[in-house]
Design a protein around this motif. Structure first.
Motif, PDB file in Angstrom:
ATOM      1  N   TYR A  81      -9.136  -4.442 -11.104  1.00 12.88           N
ATOM      2  CA  TYR A  81      -8.685  -5.455 -10.159  1.00 12.88           C
ATOM      3  C   TYR A  81      -8.035  -6.628 -10.888  1.00 12.88           C
ATOM      4  N   ALA A  82      -7.094  -7.254 -10.204  1.00 12.02           N
ATOM      5  CA  ALA A  82      -6.463  -8.469 -10.710  1.00 12.02           C
ATOM      6  C   ALA A  82      -7.164  -9.686 -10.123  1.00 12.02           C
ATOM      7  N   GLU A  83      -6.783 -10.857 -10.592  1.00 10.02           N
ATOM      8  CA  GLU A  83      -7.217 -12.112  -9.993  1.00 10.02           C
ATOM      9  C   GLU A  83      -6.140 -12.589  -9.020  1.00 10.02           C
ATOM     10  N   VAL A  84      -6.536 -13.408  -8.054  1.00  9.06           N
ATOM     11  CA  VAL A  84      -5.558 -13.932  -7.094  1.00  9.06           C
ATOM     12  C   VAL A  84      -4.442 -14.683  -7.823  1.00  9.06           C
ATOM     13  N   ASP A  85      -4.785 -15.403  -8.883  1.00 10.70           N
ATOM     14  CA  ASP A  85      -3.770 -16.129  -9.647  1.00 10.70           C
ATOM     15  C   ASP A  85      -2.732 -15.183 -10.250  1.00 10.70           C
ATOM     16  N   ASP A  86      -3.152 -13.969 -10.593  1.00 11.21           N
ATOM     17  CA  ASP A  86      -2.210 -12.986 -11.142  1.00 11.21           C
ATOM     18  C   ASP A  86      -1.142 -12.620 -10.115  1.00 11.21           C
ATOM     19  N   LEU A  87      -1.535 -12.559  -8.838  1.00 10.45           N
ATOM     20  CA  LEU A  87      -0.590 -12.228  -7.775  1.00 10.45           C
ATOM     21  C   LEU A  87       0.441 -13.350  -7.602  1.00 10.45           C
ATOM     22  N   LEU A  88      -0.036 -14.586  -7.659  1.00 14.19           N
ATOM     23  CA  LEU A  88       0.877 -15.722  -7.530  1.00 14.19           C
ATOM     24  C   LEU A  88       1.810 -15.813  -8.740  1.00 14.19           C
ATOM     25  N   LYS A  89       1.293 -15.466  -9.893  1.00 11.66           N
ATOM     26  CA  LYS A  89       2.142 -15.472 -11.100  1.00 11.66           C
ATOM     27  C   LYS A  89       3.238 -14.420 -10.986  1.00 11.66           C
ATOM     28  N   GLU A  90       2.908 -13.270 -10.372  1.00 12.93           N
ATOM     29  CA  GLU A  90       3.906 -12.228 -10.166  1.00 12.93           C
ATOM     30  C   GLU A  90       5.069 -12.767  -9.337  1.00 12.93           C
ATOM     31  N   ALA A  91       4.752 -13.508  -8.275  1.00 14.05           N
ATOM     32  CA  ALA A  91       5.800 -14.111  -7.453  1.00 14.05           C
ATOM     33  C   ALA A  91       6.612 -15.113  -8.256  1.00 14.05           C
ATOM     34  N   ASP A  92       5.922 -15.936  -9.041  1.00  8.85           N
ATOM     35  CA  ASP A  92       6.601 -16.942  -9.849  1.00  8.85           C
ATOM     36  C   ASP A  92       7.519 -16.291 -10.875  1.00  8.85           C
ATOM     37  N   ASP A  93       7.044 -15.221 -11.505  1.00  8.95           N
ATOM     38  CA  ASP A  93       7.851 -14.515 -12.507  1.00  8.95           C
ATOM     39  C   ASP A  93       9.117 -13.931 -11.893  1.00  8.95           C
ATOM     40  N   ARG A  94       9.029 -13.532 -10.626  1.00  9.29           N
ATOM     41  CA  ARG A  94      10.204 -12.965  -9.950  1.00  9.29           C
ATOM     42  C   ARG A  94      11.088 -14.052  -9.334  1.00  9.29           C
ATOM     43  N   GLY A  95      10.624 -15.286  -9.356  1.00  9.43           N
ATOM     44  CA  GLY A  95      11.384 -16.372  -8.766  1.00  9.43           C
ATOM     45  C   GLY A  95      11.456 -16.277  -7.258  1.00  9.43           C
ATOM     46  N   GLU A  96      10.372 -15.819  -6.636  1.00 17.22           N
ATOM     47  CA  GLU A  96      10.336 -15.606  -5.187  1.00 17.22           C
ATOM     48  C   GLU A  96       9.154 -16.347  -4.570  1.00 17.22           C
ATOM     49  N   PRO A  97       9.258 -16.754  -3.299  1.00 16.13           N
ATOM     50  CA  PRO A  97       8.075 -17.300  -2.628  1.00 16.13           C
ATOM     51  C   PRO A  97       7.028 -16.193  -2.471  1.00 16.13           C
ATOM     52  N   PRO A  98       5.758 -16.485  -2.647  1.00 14.66           N
ATOM     53  CA  PRO A  98       4.724 -15.441  -2.588  1.00 14.66           C
ATOM     54  C   PRO A  98       4.720 -14.685  -1.258  1.00 14.66           C
ATOM     55  N   PHE A  99       4.511 -13.396  -1.349  1.00 19.46           N
ATOM     56  CA  PHE A  99       4.347 -12.514  -0.194  1.00 19.46           C
ATOM     57  C   PHE A  99       3.152 -11.613  -0.500  1.00 19.46           C
ATOM     58  N   LEU A 100       2.020 -11.880   0.159  1.00 22.83           N
ATOM     59  CA  LEU A 100       0.781 -11.160  -0.099  1.00 22.83           C
ATOM     60  C   LEU A 100       0.303 -10.460   1.167  1.00 22.83           C
ATOM     61  N   LEU A 101      -0.369  -9.331   0.996  1.00 24.63           N
ATOM     62  CA  LEU A 101      -1.068  -8.672   2.101  1.00 24.63           C
ATOM     63  C   LEU A 101      -2.561  -8.855   1.899  1.00 24.63           C
ATOM     64  N   LEU A 102      -3.253  -9.327   2.929  1.00 26.14           N
ATOM     65  CA  LEU A 102      -4.702  -9.492   2.888  1.00 26.14           C
ATOM     66  C   LEU A 102      -5.307  -8.537   3.907  1.00 26.14           C
ATOM     67  N   LEU A 103      -6.238  -7.712   3.462  1.00 27.64           N
ATOM     68  CA  LEU A 103      -6.776  -6.651   4.306  1.00 27.64           C
ATOM     69  C   LEU A 103      -8.229  -6.943   4.645  1.00 27.64           C
ATOM     70  N   ASP A 104      -8.482  -7.115   5.926  1.00 25.98           N
ATOM     71  CA  ASP A 104      -9.795  -7.555   6.402  1.00 25.98           C
ATOM     72  C   ASP A 104     -10.634  -6.348   6.840  1.00 25.98           C
ATOM     73  N   GLY A 105     -11.264  -5.695   5.882  1.00 23.82           N
ATOM     74  CA  GLY A 105     -12.232  -4.650   6.219  1.00 23.82           C
ATOM     75  C   GLY A 105     -11.662  -3.261   6.419  1.00 23.82           C
ATOM     76  N   ILE A 106     -10.641  -2.885   5.651  1.00 27.41           N
ATOM     77  CA  ILE A 106     -10.124  -1.517   5.718  1.00 27.41           C
ATOM     78  C   ILE A 106     -11.141  -0.577   5.060  1.00 27.41           C
ATOM     79  N   GLU A 107     -11.632   0.401   5.799  1.00 25.40           N
ATOM     80  CA  GLU A 107     -12.695   1.278   5.290  1.00 25.40           C
ATOM     81  C   GLU A 107     -12.213   2.678   4.943  1.00 25.40           C
TER      82      GLU A 107
END
Length: 246
Positions: A81-107
């Motif tokens: 697993y990554a850290e949430v900060d890693d996801l934001l850094k990915e957006a920053d590295d691409r020069g894009e506003p963050p676009f994340l999917l958050l999944l609430d209880g997918i089983e």
């Protein structure tokens, strides 16, 4: 990276797995067992946010591949697993506003794998899943993602509501899938956005929904009231893609 989910059996083996830095998703412990090594495992599990389940001996015997489980069986994630900060850094590295999917209880692991695949193809910077009441990065998830797990980061958090609050302070806003929400085509889905998708049966939980800024509905023309959760995630994700391309 391989797609093999690792089963770890035996008290010492599980303790060593933690010491070596392996990501343990779930631990099954013999109900009522409280000796020293088991208490050590429980402490490590809580420290590393592993899900603990107490089960009868018959269940462990059925799960065991070696017959030598010693009252403890653990499952290591197929991927780290990554850290949430890693996801934001990915957006920053691409020069894009963050676009994340958050999944609430997918089983269902097939649904999680399909959503991860869609998230990667849609250009999302990462996926966030909760620790409890949700499937982790198992071998089935990895296979269903069709290789996408090699290219997109997945973070696991203790509390989705808290994570949303923290990300709002960093400039993100959130839209959740909700059949009673505003038709998605009428919403402005540009900018630093988190798309929240709920579980297969219950949808987005009340507490998480209350943290979202908007609720988006997919137009339904048929006689049944919903789409498969992975399909719904794809429809909403690509409306975000469409608006980001304008």
């Amino acid at each position: 990276m391989g797609y093999t989910e690792m089963m770890i059996e035996g008290r010492n083996a599980v303790i060593e797995a933690y010491r070596s830095g392996k990501t343990i998703d779930k631990i099954f412990i013999l109900d009522g067992c409280q000796d020293g090594p088991v208490m050590t495992i429980k402490r490590e599990a809580k420290k590393h946010d592993s899900l603990i389940k107490f089960v009868p001996k018959e269940r462990l015997d059925q799960m065991s591949q070696t017959g030598k489980h010693q009252g403890v069986i653990a499952y290591a994630a197929a991927y780290d697993y990554a850290e949430v900060d890693d996801l934001l850094k990915e957006a920053d590295d691409r020069g894009e506003p963050p676009f994340l999917l958050l999944l609430d209880g997918i089983e269902d692991p097939h649904n999680l794998g399909a959503i991860i695949r869609t998230a990667h193809q849609a250009g999302a910077h990462g996926v966030i899943i909760p620790k409890n009441r949700a499937v982790g990065l198992t071998a089935t998830v990895a296979r269903t993602s069709a290789g996408a797990l090699n290219y997109i980061k997945v973070a696991k958090v203790t509390n989705l509501s808290t994570t949303i609050e923290q990300l709002k302070k960093r400039g993100m806003w959130f839209v959740c899938a909700d059949m009673d929400g505003e038709i998605m085509y009428r919403l402005d889905l540009k900018g630093a956005i988190g798309l929240v998708i709920g579980s297969e049966g219950e949808g987005v939980s009340r507490l998480v929904k209350e943290k979202c800024d908007f609720r988006a509905a997919i137009p339904m023309k048929g006689k049944i009231d919903s789409l498969n959760v992975s399909v719904a995630a794809g429809v909403l994700a690509y409306e975000i893609v469409r608006q980001r391309m304008e």
